[in-house]
Design a protein around this motif. Structure first.
Motif, PDB file in Angstrom:
ATOM      1  N   THR A 182      23.853  13.004   7.620  1.00  0.00           N
ATOM      2  CA  THR A 182      23.130  12.052   8.454  1.00  0.00           C
ATOM      3  C   THR A 182      21.632  12.326   8.350  1.00  0.00           C
ATOM      4  N   TRP A 183      20.832  11.254   8.244  1.00  0.00           N
ATOM      5  CA  TRP A 183      19.398  11.456   8.109  1.00  0.00           C
ATOM      6  C   TRP A 183      18.630  10.528   9.047  1.00  0.00           C
ATOM      7  N   LYS A 184      17.365  10.896   9.289  1.00  0.00           N
ATOM      8  CA  LYS A 184      16.500  10.125  10.178  1.00  0.00           C
ATOM      9  C   LYS A 184      15.132   9.949   9.522  1.00  0.00           C
TER      10      LYS A 184
ATOM     11  N   ASP B 118      15.566  11.477  22.899  1.00  0.00           N
ATOM     12  CA  ASP B 118      16.440  10.396  22.449  1.00  0.00           C
ATOM     13  C   ASP B 118      16.847  10.547  20.992  1.00  0.00           C
ATOM     14  N   GLY B 119      16.455  11.670  20.365  1.00  0.00           N
ATOM     15  CA  GLY B 119      16.844  11.950  18.992  1.00  0.00           C
ATOM     16  C   GLY B 119      15.884  11.439  17.944  1.00  0.00           C
ATOM     17  N   GLU B 120      14.820  10.731  18.324  1.00  0.00           N
ATOM     18  CA  GLU B 120      13.869  10.192  17.355  1.00  0.00           C
ATOM     19  C   GLU B 120      13.034  11.313  16.736  1.00  0.00           C
ATOM     20  N   LEU B 121      12.823  11.226  15.417  1.00  0.00           N
ATOM     21  CA  LEU B 121      12.001  12.198  14.696  1.00  0.00           C
ATOM     22  C   LEU B 121      10.533  11.846  14.870  1.00  0.00           C
ATOM     23  N   VAL B 122       9.746  12.797  15.378  1.00  0.00           N
ATOM     24  CA  VAL B 122       8.323  12.559  15.611  1.00  0.00           C
ATOM     25  C   VAL B 122       7.513  13.721  15.036  1.00  0.00           C
ATOM     26  N   MET B 123       6.204  13.488  14.914  1.00  0.00           N
ATOM     27  CA  MET B 123       5.275  14.520  14.457  1.00  0.00           C
ATOM     28  C   MET B 123       4.387  14.949  15.618  1.00  0.00           C
TER      29      MET B 123
ATOM     30  N   THR C 268       0.845  -1.197   0.000  1.00  0.00           N
ATOM     31  CA  THR C 268       0.000   0.000   0.000  1.00  0.00           C
ATOM     32  C   THR C 268       0.878   1.243   0.000  1.00  0.00           C
ATOM     33  N   ARG C 269       0.298   2.329  -0.455  1.00  0.00           N
ATOM     34  CA  ARG C 269       1.030   3.591  -0.469  1.00  0.00           C
ATOM     35  C   ARG C 269       1.292   4.029   0.965  1.00  0.00           C
ATOM     36  N   CYS C 270       2.522   4.429   1.242  1.00  0.00           N
ATOM     37  CA  CYS C 270       2.863   4.814   2.602  1.00  0.00           C
ATOM     38  C   CYS C 270       4.008   5.823   2.559  1.00  0.00           C
ATOM     39  N   TYR C 271       3.888   6.866   3.351  1.00  0.00           N
ATOM     40  CA  TYR C 271       4.896   7.916   3.374  1.00  0.00           C
ATOM     41  C   TYR C 271       5.268   8.230   4.826  1.00  0.00           C
ATOM     42  N   TYR C 272       6.518   8.646   5.000  1.00  0.00           N
ATOM     43  CA  TYR C 272       7.014   8.960   6.329  1.00  0.00           C
ATOM     44  C   TYR C 272       7.735  10.304   6.309  1.00  0.00           C
ATOM     45  N   LEU C 273       7.774  10.947   7.459  1.00  0.00           N
ATOM     46  CA  LEU C 273       8.538  12.172   7.597  1.00  0.00           C
ATOM     47  C   LEU C 273      10.013  11.815   7.668  1.00  0.00           C
ATOM     48  N   CYS C 274      10.850  12.629   7.018  1.00  0.00           N
ATOM     49  CA  CYS C 274      12.279  12.360   6.939  1.00  0.00           C
ATOM     50  C   CYS C 274      13.052  13.660   7.146  1.00  0.00           C
ATOM     51  N   SER C 275      14.152  13.590   7.858  1.00  0.00           N
ATOM     52  CA  SER C 275      14.992  14.771   8.071  1.00  0.00           C
ATOM     53  C   SER C 275      16.448  14.414   7.813  1.00  0.00           C
ATOM     54  N   CYS C 276      17.234  15.413   7.491  1.00  0.00           N
ATOM     55  CA  CYS C 276      18.675  15.193   7.333  1.00  0.00           C
ATOM     56  C   CYS C 276      19.433  16.460   7.692  1.00  0.00           C
ATOM     57  N   ASP C 277      20.682  16.274   8.112  1.00  0.00           N
ATOM     58  CA  ASP C 277      21.527  17.423   8.430  1.00  0.00           C
ATOM     59  C   ASP C 277      21.743  18.263   7.175  1.00  0.00           C
TER      60      ASP C 277
END
Length: 234
Positions: A130-132, A204-209, A108-117
């Protein structure tokens, strides 16, 4: 394309226009080759644009370049990609990093938030930033990969807030939450899903919304409507 202040008329204090200007140096890629843009973002200095691309026929030809929009000079940053899809934004409120949308895997179509330096401009040979990848799904429309759908759109609305917009055909998809469904909807209608959010890093550094109450809605729109995500906010 570059911005140009014209200083003319009643709006001279705020006036500027767009003007086309040839780059002093072309993007240093193979002549006559065809490439597909995978991601792009503006550096926080406001003048440098990062562009990641793939060669359409040569798998080994890919990478990321930067363009200094003031000098018109391109620089090859390495054979790596920005980790998100399409447009990324610099968030200086909470992340101090580039943020965008990444594709998930599955049926199924699925998307996530992503970040990088932010890539290091001073060091041309610097390693990939570095990315998360966030664990929470951005997708709220349950649709198979075969369903007709526009690519999702992430819009920066200011003050660290983002808006995620996705659409899919109603006949092959169902909303994953409350839907303002029109009783007259037919098999040609489409689902429009809008989610307001703010990206943050946990301790703890985890990327959240972080989503505000009542920040997510789904709607049914006419399939005959030509919908463009960026125009949604104009």
């Amino acid at each position: 394309m570059a911005s140009k202040y014209d200083g003319y008329g009643e709006e001279a204090k705020e006036g500027w226009t767009w003007a086309y200007d040839d780059c002093r140096s072309p993007m240093p890629t193979s002549a006559g080759a065809s490439y597909v843009l995978t991601a792009h973002a503006v550096h926080p200095d406001g003048r440098t644009l990062f562009v990641s691309f793939d060669h359409l026929s040569q798998a080994h030809e890919h990478g990321t370049f930067s363009l200094d929009t003031e000098s018109g000079e391109w620089t090859h940053r390495g054979n790596w990609h920005l980790p998100f899809h399409d447009k990324g934004y610099y968030d200086h409120y909470d992340l101090e990093a580039l943020v965008g949308v990444a594709f998930g895997t599955g049926a199924t179509r699925c998307y996530y938030l992503c970040s990088c330096d932010v890539p290091d401009l001073a060091n041309v040979s610097a390693p990939p930033p570095t990315w998360k990848l966030g664990r929470e799904k951005l997708t709220h429309i349950k649709a198979p990969l075969t369903a007709k759908a526009h690519a999702p759109v992430l819009v920066h609305t200011g003050h660290g807030r983002l808006c995620f917009v996705e659409t899919a055909s109603l006949e092959r998809a169902t909303p994953g939450r409350r839907c303002s469904c029109d009783a007259s909807a037919d098999d040609h209608s489409r689902i429009l899903s809008v989610t307001m959010l703010r990206p943050k890093y946990r301790t703890d550094g985890e990327l959240v919304m972080v989503a505000a109450p009542r920040a997510a809605r789904s709607y049914v729109i006419s399939g005959a409507t030509s919908f463009g995500g960026p125009a949604f906010w104009m």
